[in-house]
Write an enzyme that holds these catalytic residues in place. Structure first.
Site, PDB file in Angstrom:
ATOM      1  N   GLY A  14      31.409  36.664  39.102  1.00 31.31           N
ATOM      2  CA  GLY A  14      32.881  36.236  39.385  1.00 31.31           C
ATOM      3  C   GLY A  14      33.547  37.282  40.423  1.00 31.31           C
ATOM      4  N   GLY A  18      40.014  36.974  41.883  1.00 29.81           N
ATOM      5  CA  GLY A  18      40.854  37.414  40.685  1.00 29.81           C
ATOM      6  C   GLY A  18      40.432  38.799  40.549  1.00 29.81           C
ATOM      7  N   GLY A  20      37.531  39.748  39.316  1.00 33.39           N
ATOM      8  CA  GLY A  20      36.322  40.422  39.490  1.00 33.39           C
ATOM      9  C   GLY A  20      36.367  40.978  40.993  1.00 33.39           C
ATOM     10  CE1 TYR A 166      39.756  32.787  28.775  1.00 38.43           C
ATOM     11  CE2 TYR A 166      41.791  33.275  27.800  1.00 38.43           C
ATOM     12  CZ  TYR A 166      40.562  33.472  28.714  1.00 38.43           C
ATOM     13  OH  TYR A 166      40.766  34.703  29.411  1.00 38.43           O
TER      14      TYR A 166
HETATM   15  N1  LIG Z   1      43.995  36.530  34.678  1.00 39.06           N
HETATM   16  C1  LIG Z   1      44.238  36.909  33.421  1.00 39.06           C
HETATM   17  O1  LIG Z   1      45.429  36.620  33.104  1.00 39.06           O
HETATM   18  C2  LIG Z   1      43.104  37.295  32.426  1.00 39.06           C
HETATM   19  C3  LIG Z   1      43.617  37.917  31.193  1.00 39.06           C
HETATM   20  C4  LIG Z   1      42.728  38.420  30.265  1.00 39.06           C
HETATM   21  C5  LIG Z   1      41.467  38.189  30.332  1.00 39.06           C
HETATM   22  N2  LIG Z   1      41.027  37.547  31.667  1.00 39.06           N
HETATM   23  C6  LIG Z   1      39.501  37.348  31.850  1.00 39.06           C
HETATM   24  O2  LIG Z   1      39.349  38.029  33.095  1.00 39.06           O
HETATM   25  C7  LIG Z   1      37.957  37.565  33.637  1.00 39.06           C
HETATM   26  C8  LIG Z   1      38.291  37.192  35.211  1.00 39.06           C
HETATM   27  O3  LIG Z   1      39.553  36.250  35.024  1.00 39.06           O
HETATM   28  P1  LIG Z   1      40.054  35.866  36.479  1.00 39.06           P
HETATM   29  O4  LIG Z   1      41.660  35.541  36.039  1.00 39.06           O
HETATM   30  O5  LIG Z   1      39.875  36.764  37.479  1.00 39.06           O
HETATM   31  O6  LIG Z   1      39.388  34.556  36.834  1.00 39.06           O
HETATM   32  P2  LIG Z   1      39.525  33.623  37.987  1.00 39.06           P
HETATM   33  O7  LIG Z   1      40.497  33.919  38.939  1.00 39.06           O
HETATM   34  O8  LIG Z   1      39.432  32.213  37.653  1.00 39.06           O
HETATM   35  O9  LIG Z   1      37.975  34.007  38.491  1.00 39.06           O
HETATM   36  C9  LIG Z   1      37.529  33.580  39.692  1.00 39.06           C
HETATM   37  C10 LIG Z   1      36.221  34.150  39.740  1.00 39.06           C
HETATM   38  O10 LIG Z   1      35.071  33.475  38.565  1.00 39.06           O
HETATM   39  C11 LIG Z   1      34.333  32.762  39.602  1.00 39.06           C
HETATM   40  N3  LIG Z   1      33.727  31.671  38.701  1.00 39.06           N
HETATM   41  C12 LIG Z   1      34.677  30.738  38.079  1.00 39.06           C
HETATM   42  N4  LIG Z   1      33.897  29.836  37.429  1.00 39.06           N
HETATM   43  C13 LIG Z   1      32.623  30.192  37.629  1.00 39.06           C
HETATM   44  C14 LIG Z   1      31.315  29.409  37.440  1.00 39.06           C
HETATM   45  N5  LIG Z   1      31.304  28.579  36.483  1.00 39.06           N
HETATM   46  N6  LIG Z   1      30.295  30.161  37.781  1.00 39.06           N
HETATM   47  C15 LIG Z   1      30.402  31.375  38.681  1.00 39.06           C
HETATM   48  N7  LIG Z   1      31.307  31.834  39.043  1.00 39.06           N
HETATM   49  C16 LIG Z   1      32.621  31.278  38.635  1.00 39.06           C
HETATM   50  C17 LIG Z   1      35.065  32.413  40.661  1.00 39.06           C
HETATM   51  O11 LIG Z   1      34.304  32.251  41.742  1.00 39.06           O
HETATM   52  P3  LIG Z   1      34.144  30.796  42.721  1.00 39.06           P
HETATM   53  O12 LIG Z   1      34.218  31.629  44.106  1.00 39.06           O
HETATM   54  O13 LIG Z   1      33.235  30.089  42.527  1.00 39.06           O
HETATM   55  O14 LIG Z   1      35.444  30.384  42.541  1.00 39.06           O
HETATM   56  C18 LIG Z   1      35.687  33.712  41.066  1.00 39.06           C
HETATM   57  O15 LIG Z   1      34.809  34.632  41.510  1.00 39.06           O
HETATM   58  C19 LIG Z   1      37.804  36.296  32.906  1.00 39.06           C
HETATM   59  O16 LIG Z   1      36.817  36.607  31.917  1.00 39.06           O
HETATM   60  C20 LIG Z   1      38.921  35.987  31.975  1.00 39.06           C
HETATM   61  O17 LIG Z   1      38.670  35.224  31.024  1.00 39.06           O
HETATM   62  C21 LIG Z   1      41.814  37.149  32.388  1.00 39.06           C
END
Ligand SMILES: NC(=O)c1ccc[n+]([C@@H]2O[C@H](COP(=O)([O-])OP(=O)(O)OC[C@H]3O[C@@H](n4cnc5c(N)ncnc54)[C@H](OP(=O)(O)O)[C@@H]3O)[C@@H](O)[C@H]2O)c1
Length: 305
Positions: A14, A18, A20, A166
């Protein structure tokens, strides 16, 4: 303090958006070759270009895989191993937070599949290249992963509320990470869990009041305001620190909070009997499509209750 990552190979699931993507930029700036994954070529190539531009590092490698599918996790691992005989860091960053209960093509509830099973499987499949360089694995948790850990509702069979399911899946990830870290002792591979903290990303933009438990509804406007202002760059710091800092060389089986400080594990993680039941159940769920259901897979199931 983060050190130069020149010559290091970092795989970030990912990495196309976001937190990542910001993790990828931060580590590429330190000189690492970053392998990012996503599901969409257009989005992925745009992200890879952005990472190159922001970091000055040209070595950004995009791999496509839908990580809610076990066959895709296995294909991705095989592809990565063909290109990289050694990997220095694996950051299991992909997460999933949904509005409705949904099952994957493997017949597993998606929240549990993506947040808990995928990191477990990918780490196991990449053991060889990680072992070749005393690699670091970083699993990204989230939500409110406190407990209890309910094996009877692992796949939200009894009750599904997006944020609750979640948080529960992230708690399961933490228990599996703790167990996997113990089992990696002696291989040179370390495994730790990082809590990034809130960030305005595609995931948080998709959260609606229906996805949070009732007690959170009065705080919803405040929650929305905080989330929409939280920066993914800041949230990427804990993963960047764990991947690059010499301070954590050799440290394993540890939970780091959003400020990269060692934190206490949630209580259920330390319950060995519960953890081993979860471990066994998880590998059973990963067994259906397994090509690693061989001696190695049997040994993963061994020593469980
Ligand atoms: N954001 C927050 O507030 C927060 C807080 C605490 C923890 N987290 C954790 O931090 C991590 C990153 O979160 P984020 O908020 O950055 O998430 P996000 O914005 O949803 O992340 C998007 C990334 O994940 C990829 N992705 C999503 N579903 C996928 C799948 N089924 N297979 C392959 N790639 C996939 C997306 O790729 P595509 O290009 O394919 O869409 C993109 O690269 C997660 O584990 C989340 O639980 C987030």
């Amino acid at each position: 303090m983060n050190q130069s990552m020149q010559g290091k190979i970092v795989v970030i699931t990912g990495g196309t958006g976001g937190i990542g993507k910001q993790t990828a930029i931060g580590l590429a700036r330190l000189g690492a070759t970053v392998v990012i994954t996503g599901r969409d070529r257009g989005r992925g190539e745009a992200a890879a270009d952005e990472i190159r531009q922001a970091s000055g590092q040209v070595q950004v490698d995009l791999r496509l895989a839908d990580l809610e599918q076990q066959a895709e996790v296995r294909r991705l691992a095989a592809e990565i191993m063909t290109s990289y005989p050694r990997i220095d860091m694996l950051i299991n960053n992909v997460g999933y937070l949904g509005a409705e209960r949904r099952v994957t093509v493997d017949g597993i509830e998606t929240t549990f599949a993506v947040n808990a099973l995928t990191p477990l499987l990918l780490t196991e499949l990449l053991r060889e290249p990680l072992g070749a360089s005393q690699g670091r694995v970083i699993n990204v948790t989230g939500g409110m992963p406190r407990g209890p850990l309910d094996l009877g509702n692992l796949q939200s069979e009894q009750r599904f509320v997006g944020m609750e399911s979640y948080s529960h899946a992230k708690l399961a990830l933490m228990a599996l990470s703790y167990e996997q870290a113990q089992r990696l002792n002696g291989t040179g591979i370390t495994l730790n869990v990082a809590y990034p903290g809130g960030a305005a990303t595609a995931m948080t933009a998709g959260i609606s009041p229906a996805m949070v438990p009732g007690w959170m509804h009065p705080f919803w406007p405040l929650f929305g305001l905080i989330m929409s202002n939280a920066s993914p760059e800041r949230a990427a710091r804990s993963s960047i620190y764990l991947a690059s800092s010499p301070e954590v060389a050799g440290v394993t089986g540890t939970y780091f909070n959003t400020n990269s400080r060692r934190s206490a594990w949630p209580k259920p993680v330390l319950d060995r009997e519960l953890r081993l039941k979860l471990w066994k159940r998880s590998w059973e769920l990963l067994g259906g499509s397994a090509e690693i259901v061989d001696d190695r897979h049997r040994s993963l199931l061994a020593d469980t209750v």
